[in-house]
Design a protein around this motif. Structure first.
Motif, short mmCIF file in Angstrom:
data_model
loop_
_atom_site.label_atom_id
_atom_site.label_comp_id
_atom_site.label_asym_id
_atom_site.label_seq_id
_atom_site.Cartn_x
_atom_site.Cartn_y
_atom_site.Cartn_z
N ASN A 93 0.85 -1.18 0.00
CA ASN A 93 0.00 0.00 0.00
C ASN A 93 0.89 1.24 0.00
O ASN A 93 1.36 1.68 1.05
N GLY A 115 0.26 4.00 2.53
CA GLY A 115 0.06 3.59 3.92
C GLY A 115 0.64 4.54 4.94
O GLY A 115 0.02 4.80 5.98
N ASN A 128 5.27 -3.47 2.92
CA ASN A 128 5.00 -3.15 1.51
C ASN A 128 4.75 -4.40 0.69
O ASN A 128 5.26 -4.56 -0.42
N ASN A 154 2.12 -1.11 5.83
CA ASN A 154 1.89 -0.64 4.46
C ASN A 154 1.68 -1.79 3.48
O ASN A 154 2.25 -1.82 2.38
N SER A 155 0.85 -2.74 3.87
CA SER A 155 0.63 -3.95 3.06
C SER A 155 -0.83 -4.09 2.69
O SER A 155 -1.70 -3.32 3.14
N GLY A 170 -0.93 1.23 8.38
CA GLY A 170 -0.91 1.62 6.98
C GLY A 170 -1.32 0.50 6.04
O GLY A 170 -0.87 0.46 4.90
N THR A 171 -2.19 -0.38 6.51
CA THR A 171 -2.47 -1.63 5.79
C THR A 171 -3.95 -1.72 5.40
O THR A 171 -4.83 -1.28 6.14
N SER A 183 -5.21 2.17 9.18
CA SER A 183 -5.50 1.02 8.32
C SER A 183 -6.97 0.97 7.97
O SER A 183 -7.82 1.58 8.63
#
Length: 400
Positions: free
Chosen positions: A81, A84, A268, A293-294, A335-336, A366
């Motif tokens: 993401n 994220g 990521n 961030n996934s 951040g997911t 998220s």
């Protein structure tokens, strides 16, 4: 109903020897080994020590490679993401692979073979690929297994162009510090800091560990026990593990124990289309996760009967994307995006059970949406079933 783990005992004592996940085939195209002059230099134990770095081997291929194009940030793969915004701690970042220990391939797609990958992973060190300028899929004819004495770092960097495929028939990558067949390197295999396995800038597709029940099974693409593990800028697509079972799981990744309880970092990265009894993407027992961030999309927990299994059922069906069981552990999502996953039982997005009620979970910046739990979930937390020290801490996030 209070799901508990019958498999927490896996984390104590030494493991019995495993039968293995596929024997190595004869090498028809070896990985390229850099000369000692080109390899990174660092002081360390001798080759017989538990954390030894393998010396250059004449049999690894004749081509001498300089710095390879397969370095951090290169290639075409863009996972995770990008919006994220979660900060990435230093230990969770990609490893610099601009000076690899060994290279798979000699500049053509045909030279990048399963045999070369298996041999390179067994030898350890920083591994990159030289398969030509176009994306390539390497169909694995055997599971690549980490040898516990070879490292201490084992890095597999696909340069954004490489897909390792289990071809729907086998697990792709395996690390187990308690597997005698891969060598015991300490007297406390369940808690040692090596090998340290990193997969980055690479895709794992069509892995399948169905029928492999050693260490409780699971881990369709990657199985890890012990040492340290992280995935950075990686994709996991359409991986599978057994369809039923109360506690096995992880269509993409299964982890049992990490050194000193340190977290597994997933950074990521993207997980799509995974299916397993539990944990359509990730599964663990007694292991902490930091997922940054996934993206998790379209994964499913397809077992029936939960854990412990209801009478007359085989068990499973929890954690559409993530399944975590054990005692003291943490899960952090930051951040997911977790969307359109599904569980036949509990936790369409995340199933979290801390048996001694010491575990904690946080969700930061998220989005969790459209993750149906067909059986049960925790009121007020759509897509989540949680038993722990306190309710999950949710900040600047959307759960729907």
């Amino acid at each position: 109903m209070r799901p508990t783990s019958a498999a927490v005992a896996l984390l104590t004592g030494l493991a019995v020897a495993l039968a293995g996940c596929g024997a190595s085939a004869p090498t028809d195209q070896p990985a390229t080994e850099l000369s000692p002059a080109d390899a990174p230099t660092a002081p360390g134990p001798t080759a017989s020590g538990p954390t030894a770095t393998p010396a250059a081997s004449v049999g690894m291929g004749a081509r001498k490679a300089g710095p390879t194009p397969s370095r951090v940030g290169s290639g075409t793969l863009r996972a995770g993401n990008p919006g994220g915004g979660a900060p990435i701690p230093a230990e969770a970042r990609a490893v610099d692979t601009s000076r690899p220990t060994r290279v798979v391939g000699v500049g053509t797609a045909a030279s990048c073979t399963s045999d070369a990958v298996v041999k390179a992973v067994a030898a350890g060190g920083i591994i990159t690929f030289d398969c030509g300028p176009a994306p390539v899929t390497i169909r694995m004819r055997a599971t690549a297994k980490v040898r516990n004495a070879n490292g201490p770092k084992v890095v597999l960097d696909g340069g954004g162009r490489v897909t390792l495929s289990g071809d729907g028939a086998r697990r792709i990558l395996y690390l187990n510090t308690c597997d005698q067949a891969q060598g015991w390197t300490t007297s406390h295999c369940q808690n040692q800091d090596h090998p340290q396995l990193t997969v980055q800038n690479i895709t794992f597709a069509d892995g399948n560990s169905t029928g492999d029940t050693a260490e409780g099974g699971g881990g369709g693409a990657i199985f890890v026990r012990g040492g340290r593990f992280k995935a950075v800028n990686a994709r996991f697509v359409d991986n599978r593990c057994d369809r039923t079972g109360p506690d096995l799981g992880g269509a993409a990744i299964r982890v049992l124990s990490q050194h000193d309880g340190r977290p597994v970092y997933v950074v990521n990265s993207t997980f799509t289309g995974g299916q397993c009894a539990n944990g359509g993407a990730l599964s663990s027992i007694g292991v902490s996760w930091s997922i940054l961030n996934s993206v998790f999309r379209g994964n499913r927990a397809i077992g029936v009967g939960a854990n412990p299994a209801r009478p007359g059922t085989p068990g499973g069906g929890s954690g559409g994307a993530v399944y975590c069981d054990g005692n003291r552990f943490t899960v952090r999502l930051a951040g997911t995006i977790v969307e359109d996953n599904r569980a036949k039982e509990g936790g369409g997005a995340v199933f979290f059970v801390s048996n001694d009620r010491t575990g904690t979970m946080t969700v930061e910046r998220s989005t969790l949406r459209r993750n149906p739990s067909d059986g049960f979930e925790t009121r007020g937390y759509p897509g989540i079933f949680f038993l722990g020290a306190r309710n999950p801490t949710v900040t600047s996030s959307t759960l729907s």
